[in-house]
Motif scaffolding. Structure first.
Motif, PDB file in Angstrom:
ATOM      1  N   VAL A  52       0.854  -1.185   0.000  1.00 53.93           N
ATOM      2  CA  VAL A  52       0.000   0.000   0.000  1.00 53.93           C
ATOM      3  C   VAL A  52       0.890   1.235   0.000  1.00 53.93           C
ATOM      4  N   ALA A  53       0.617   2.155  -0.934  1.00 52.29           N
ATOM      5  CA  ALA A  53       1.437   3.355  -1.058  1.00 52.29           C
ATOM      6  C   ALA A  53       0.887   4.521  -0.260  1.00 52.29           C
ATOM      7  N   GLY A  54      -0.432   4.577  -0.059  1.00 57.18           N
ATOM      8  CA  GLY A  54      -1.018   5.692   0.665  1.00 57.18           C
ATOM      9  C   GLY A  54      -2.516   5.543   0.802  1.00 57.18           C
ATOM     10  N   TYR A  55      -3.101   6.495   1.519  1.00 55.03           N
ATOM     11  CA  TYR A  55      -4.549   6.486   1.759  1.00 55.03           C
ATOM     12  C   TYR A  55      -5.122   7.854   1.395  1.00 55.03           C
ATOM     13  N   ASP A  56      -6.171   7.851   0.569  1.00 60.81           N
ATOM     14  CA  ASP A  56      -6.883   9.073   0.221  1.00 60.81           C
ATOM     15  C   ASP A  56      -8.055   9.251   1.175  1.00 60.81           C
ATOM     16  N   ILE A  57      -8.162  10.426   1.754  1.00 56.62           N
ATOM     17  CA  ILE A  57      -9.226  10.738   2.706  1.00 56.62           C
ATOM     18  C   ILE A  57     -10.290  11.574   1.995  1.00 56.62           C
ATOM     19  N   TYR A  58     -11.547  11.180   2.168  1.00 54.55           N
ATOM     20  CA  TYR A  58     -12.657  11.878   1.525  1.00 54.55           C
ATOM     21  C   TYR A  58     -13.733  12.227   2.540  1.00 54.55           C
ATOM     22  N   PHE A  59     -14.434  13.335   2.271  1.00 52.08           N
ATOM     23  CA  PHE A  59     -15.707  13.587   2.927  1.00 52.08           C
ATOM     24  C   PHE A  59     -16.751  12.730   2.217  1.00 52.08           C
ATOM     25  N   SER A  60     -17.871  12.455   2.879  1.00 46.21           N
ATOM     26  CA  SER A  60     -18.822  11.505   2.318  1.00 46.21           C
ATOM     27  C   SER A  60     -19.510  12.022   1.066  1.00 46.21           C
ATOM     28  N   ASN A  61     -19.409  13.321   0.769  1.00 45.77           N
ATOM     29  CA  ASN A  61     -19.976  13.826  -0.479  1.00 45.77           C
ATOM     30  C   ASN A  61     -19.004  13.672  -1.655  1.00 45.77           C
ATOM     31  N   GLY A  62     -17.916  12.948  -1.413  1.00 41.55           N
ATOM     32  CA  GLY A  62     -16.952  12.682  -2.471  1.00 41.55           C
ATOM     33  C   GLY A  62     -15.864  13.719  -2.606  1.00 41.55           C
ATOM     34  N   THR A  63     -15.790  14.671  -1.674  1.00 43.23           N
ATOM     35  CA  THR A  63     -14.762  15.710  -1.719  1.00 43.23           C
ATOM     36  C   THR A  63     -13.443  15.165  -1.186  1.00 43.23           C
ATOM     37  N   PHE A  64     -12.398  15.257  -1.977  1.00 46.17           N
ATOM     38  CA  PHE A  64     -11.069  14.781  -1.566  1.00 46.17           C
ATOM     39  C   PHE A  64     -10.463  15.757  -0.569  1.00 46.17           C
ATOM     40  N   TYR A  65      -9.830  15.202   0.482  1.00 46.27           N
ATOM     41  CA  TYR A  65      -9.162  16.055   1.468  1.00 46.27           C
ATOM     42  C   TYR A  65      -7.641  15.995   1.327  1.00 46.27           C
ATOM     43  N   ALA A  66      -7.060  14.800   1.451  1.00 39.56           N
ATOM     44  CA  ALA A  66      -5.599  14.685   1.400  1.00 39.56           C
ATOM     45  C   ALA A  66      -5.206  13.225   1.246  1.00 39.56           C
ATOM     46  N   THR A  67      -3.943  12.993   0.873  1.00 38.66           N
ATOM     47  CA  THR A  67      -3.354  11.656   0.842  1.00 38.66           C
ATOM     48  C   THR A  67      -2.327  11.560   1.959  1.00 38.66           C
ATOM     49  N   VAL A  68      -2.389  10.487   2.748  1.00 39.28           N
ATOM     50  CA  VAL A  68      -1.427  10.267   3.828  1.00 39.28           C
ATOM     51  C   VAL A  68      -0.846   8.870   3.681  1.00 39.28           C
ATOM     52  N   THR A  69       0.323   8.648   4.267  1.00 38.82           N
ATOM     53  CA  THR A  69       0.960   7.342   4.167  1.00 38.82           C
ATOM     54  C   THR A  69       0.722   6.468   5.383  1.00 38.82           C
ATOM     55  N   GLY A  70       0.352   7.075   6.518  1.00 35.34           N
ATOM     56  CA  GLY A  70       0.099   6.310   7.728  1.00 35.34           C
ATOM     57  C   GLY A  70      -1.365   5.939   7.864  1.00 35.34           C
ATOM     58  N   THR A  71      -1.756   5.515   9.057  1.00 33.78           N
ATOM     59  CA  THR A  71      -3.138   5.098   9.313  1.00 33.78           C
ATOM     60  C   THR A  71      -3.830   6.024  10.307  1.00 33.78           C
ATOM     61  N   THR A  72      -3.320   7.239  10.435  1.00 38.59           N
ATOM     62  CA  THR A  72      -3.977   8.267  11.238  1.00 38.59           C
ATOM     63  C   THR A  72      -3.856   9.596  10.502  1.00 38.59           C
ATOM     64  N   ALA A  73      -4.768  10.493  10.788  1.00 42.22           N
ATOM     65  CA  ALA A  73      -4.721  11.826  10.193  1.00 42.22           C
ATOM     66  C   ALA A  73      -5.611  12.753  11.001  1.00 42.22           C
ATOM     67  N   THR A  74      -5.286  14.038  10.956  1.00 40.22           N
ATOM     68  CA  THR A  74      -6.144  15.053  11.544  1.00 40.22           C
ATOM     69  C   THR A  74      -6.649  15.948  10.426  1.00 40.22           C
ATOM     70  N   VAL A  75      -7.965  15.937  10.222  1.00 43.45           N
ATOM     71  CA  VAL A  75      -8.584  16.762   9.190  1.00 43.45           C
ATOM     72  C   VAL A  75      -8.810  18.147   9.777  1.00 43.45           C
ATOM     73  N   GLN A  76      -8.188  19.155   9.169  1.00 44.74           N
ATOM     74  CA  GLN A  76      -8.257  20.511   9.699  1.00 44.74           C
ATOM     75  C   GLN A  76      -9.068  21.416   8.773  1.00 44.74           C
ATOM     76  N   GLY A  77      -9.320  22.623   9.229  1.00 35.50           N
ATOM     77  CA  GLY A  77     -10.035  23.602   8.424  1.00 35.50           C
ATOM     78  C   GLY A  77     -11.528  23.380   8.379  1.00 35.50           C
ATOM     79  N   LEU A  78     -12.086  22.710   9.389  1.00 33.30           N
ATOM     80  CA  LEU A  78     -13.515  22.407   9.402  1.00 33.30           C
ATOM     81  C   LEU A  78     -14.314  23.543  10.040  1.00 33.30           C
ATOM     82  N   THR A  79     -15.624  23.497   9.854  1.00 34.74           N
ATOM     83  CA  THR A  79     -16.522  24.522  10.374  1.00 34.74           C
ATOM     84  C   THR A  79     -17.076  24.112  11.734  1.00 34.74           C
ATOM     85  N   PRO A  80     -17.115  25.021  12.698  1.00 34.24           N
ATOM     86  CA  PRO A  80     -17.661  24.667  14.019  1.00 34.24           C
ATOM     87  C   PRO A  80     -19.108  24.200  13.940  1.00 34.24           C
ATOM     88  N   SER A  81     -19.488  23.362  14.899  1.00 35.58           N
ATOM     89  CA  SER A  81     -20.875  22.880  15.065  1.00 35.58           C
ATOM     90  C   SER A  81     -21.423  22.255  13.788  1.00 35.58           C
TER      91      SER A  81
END
Length: 597
Positions: free
Chosen positions: A308-337
């Protein structure tokens, strides 16, 4: 379509072009394989090789690097800007647009050593060998720098034709690589294979550049060889390559044997194993530790027959967020509440994608206007300490950073991790960030000699403030009231030539319109009736006509409906298209849950 039309003529071209290979040129190769065949080809292509000098390349490009295959207009055929299936983003006229100075794509073209000349100390005849030195855009050439070629996972730079610089996902190498578009991957592979054949007796004296081997055979590091063999198969010899090979022979007196006889590649290095097997799905995806602007994700690793070379993270509406190589990530830039749902897809180096993981849902905490961190960068993941200035690329917290003309061996007083990025005549630039930006804080200090000055801070190419620095400074500086919504790119540039400035402890807050003067005037915002009756949702509040957009989102995070200026003429929203269920109404300033019966 351009490439397809010419591929229809491929058989005709081969018949006519093979006649241009000098009779007997490849005598003595019959029956040879492996290292013996490679050495015989070395002897053949060394004989007759005329060194026309480095400046002679400009003359050579008059016949070798002209476009008579795609636009067919005689402009420079640049593998870093050519769009094989549409209009090129820019074109160059032979001779007229030679570099020269450049700052952006499209300024000028120069000489790109596909095998970097630093690996052989710019010595002759390598420095002027037209078979692996292409006419390419100056800016993209500079971004490629001395990096090897490979498959990019997370890109820090993408040219206008899709060529990419970023973190490698080629098996066996995790450094920074440059990836051309598919139409020219084979071209690059065959140029490098030519190089390690023509100069096989000198390889032991060259630097590796994380690509070259130190012995005549196989001539390349294992990871790079495997990647180039795959690209050689993916992108067969094209009419453009054949034409260039013939013109190069006229100019320089020798040929690229892997264009004349593509079968030699397999006869020497073997047939590459084609990986068509996708990874398994990541499992046990979980979302946790929400803040007002971020959510943490973790999952169980996928498996793959190769890796496995990496993992693509998506929001459920199909919006791509980022590619990471590990099995953890912190998704930033989100809207409160706000409720967010995520899924993850595993990918291998061959580009095979797994089925998506399970989904995980979490709600961000309530936020204060303009308060709380939206993103941070502590420079803990920068490349290993080095005193030389070069383009430095790294990824941290799902964000890829690119620092030009930068070194990695300095720090700032009281720095907690003893790491900082130091730029000279360059800049620090982020990948695209979601959530906008309200304010930005960073620490900067002058290193070595020079005078106190300021760094320029740009958001989406527009300067929003400056960061002053001195030789003794270690105090964070904040730029407030930036107030840019949507996707943003942060750029911190050093406009003072010669000053070397260390940068550390960068953080920013997400855009929140509640922090603006007009938005702060908005009082109670409420909806009625709830549950909704007769497919109409009414909204009560002040300054409703100032709301620019309303979004209806289901609880999976899927965007259902977007209404621009929803309350310009009335205070109601028509929900005729919605089925029964629970939904969110998200405006510029507030997210509210409602039920449709």
């Amino acid at each position: 379509m351009k490439r397809i039309l010419f591929s229809l003529l491929l058989t005709f071209v081969f018949i006519n072009v093979f006649a241009q290979i000098p009779t007997g040129y490849y005598n003595g190769t019959a029956g040879l394989t492996g290292a013996a065949l490679k050495t015989k080809l070395n002897q053949i292509i060394t004989n007759g090789h005329v060194d026309n000098g480095y400046s002679g390349l400009w003359t050579g490009y008059q016949t070798t690097d002209r476009d008579y295959y795609y636009e067919n207009d005689g402009t420079i055929l640049d593998i870093y800007s050519e769009n094989p299936n549409g209009t090129d983003p820019y074109t160059y006229t032979y001779g007229t647009n030679q570099c020269g100075n450049y700052s952006t794509e499209g300024n000028c073209y120069n000489r790109e050593h596909v095998v970097p000349q630093s690996l052989f100390n710019s010595n002759s005849p390598m420095v002027a060998d037209i078979h692996f030195i292409r006419a390419t855009d100056g800016k993209v050439n500079g971004m490629r720098s001395n990096y090897p070629y490979g498959k990019v996972g997370s890109a820090s730079f993408t040219s206008l034709n899709g060529s990419k610089l970023g973190t490698s996902v080629s098996p066996g190498y995790s450094g920074t690589v440059f990836e051309p578009i598919d139409a020219f991957k084979g071209d690059v592979a065959r140029m490098i294979l030519y190089f390690v054949t023509r100069y096989e007796t000198q390889l032991s004296g060259f630097s590796s550049g994380n690509m070259l081997g130190s012995s005549a055979f196989p001539g390349l590091q294992t990871w790079e060889l495997n990647q180039l063999l795959a690209w050689n198969t993916l992108d067969p010899v094209s009419p453009a390559e054949i034409g260039r090979n013939n013109a190069s022979y006229t100019y320089q007196g020798n040929r690229n044997p892997y264009i004349d006889h593509p079968e030699y590649v397999d006869q020497i290095w073997g047939t590459p194993v084609v990986d068509n097997q996708a990874p398994t799905s990541p499992t046990n995806l979980a979302a946790s530790n929400p803040t007002s602007n971020s959510i943490s994700l973790s999952w169980t690793a996928a498996t793959d027959n190769v890796g496995v070379a990496g993992y693509d993270i998506y929001f459920s509406n199909g919006t791509f967020y980022a590619t990471v190589t590990g099995t953890t990530a912190t998704v930033q830039g989100l809207t409160p509440s706000t409720i967010y749902t995520f899924y993850v897809i595993a990918k291998d180096a061959a580009g095979n994608s797994s089925p998506q993981s399970n989904t995980a849902t979490e709600t961000t905490l309530a936020g204060q206007p303009g308060g709380g961190s939206c993103g941070t960068e502590d420079f803990s993941n920068i490349p290993a300490a080095a005193s030389s200035y070069a383009t430095q690329t790294w990824t941290n917290n799902g964000i890829t950073w690119n620092a030009t003309d930068a070194r990695t061996d300095q720090s700032i007083i009281d720095n907690s991790n003893n790491k900082a990025i130091t730029i000279r005549n360059g800049n620090l630039t982020s990948s695209t960030l979601s959530g906008g930006i309200q304010s930005l804080t960073v620490t900067a200090a002058l290193k070595f000699s020079g005078s106190s000055s300021s760094l320029n801070v740009e958001i989406n190419g527009v300067q929003v403030g400056t960061i002053p620095y001195t030789a003794t400074s270690s105090t964070p500086v904040t730029i407030n009231n930036i107030n840019v919504s949507g996707n943003v790119v942060i750029k911190i540039a050093n406009p003072t030539t010669g000053n070397r400035v260390a940068i550390d402890d960068l953080s920013w807050t997400c855009y929140n319109s509640l922090a603006t003067t007009e938005a702060s005037k908005e009082k109670a915002f409420s909806i009625y009736p709830n549950p909704v009756k007769n497919n109409q949702l009414f909204v009560k509040g002040e300054n409703l006509n100032k709301i620019s957009k309303a979004e209806v989102i289901d609880l999976s995070g899927k965007l259902i409906q977007v209404i621009q200026h929803p309350f310009k003429n009335s205070n109601k929203i028509d929900l005729t298209s919605l089925s029964k269920g629970v939904y969110l109404l998200k405006t510029d300033t507030k997210t509210t849950k409602f039920i449709v019966e």
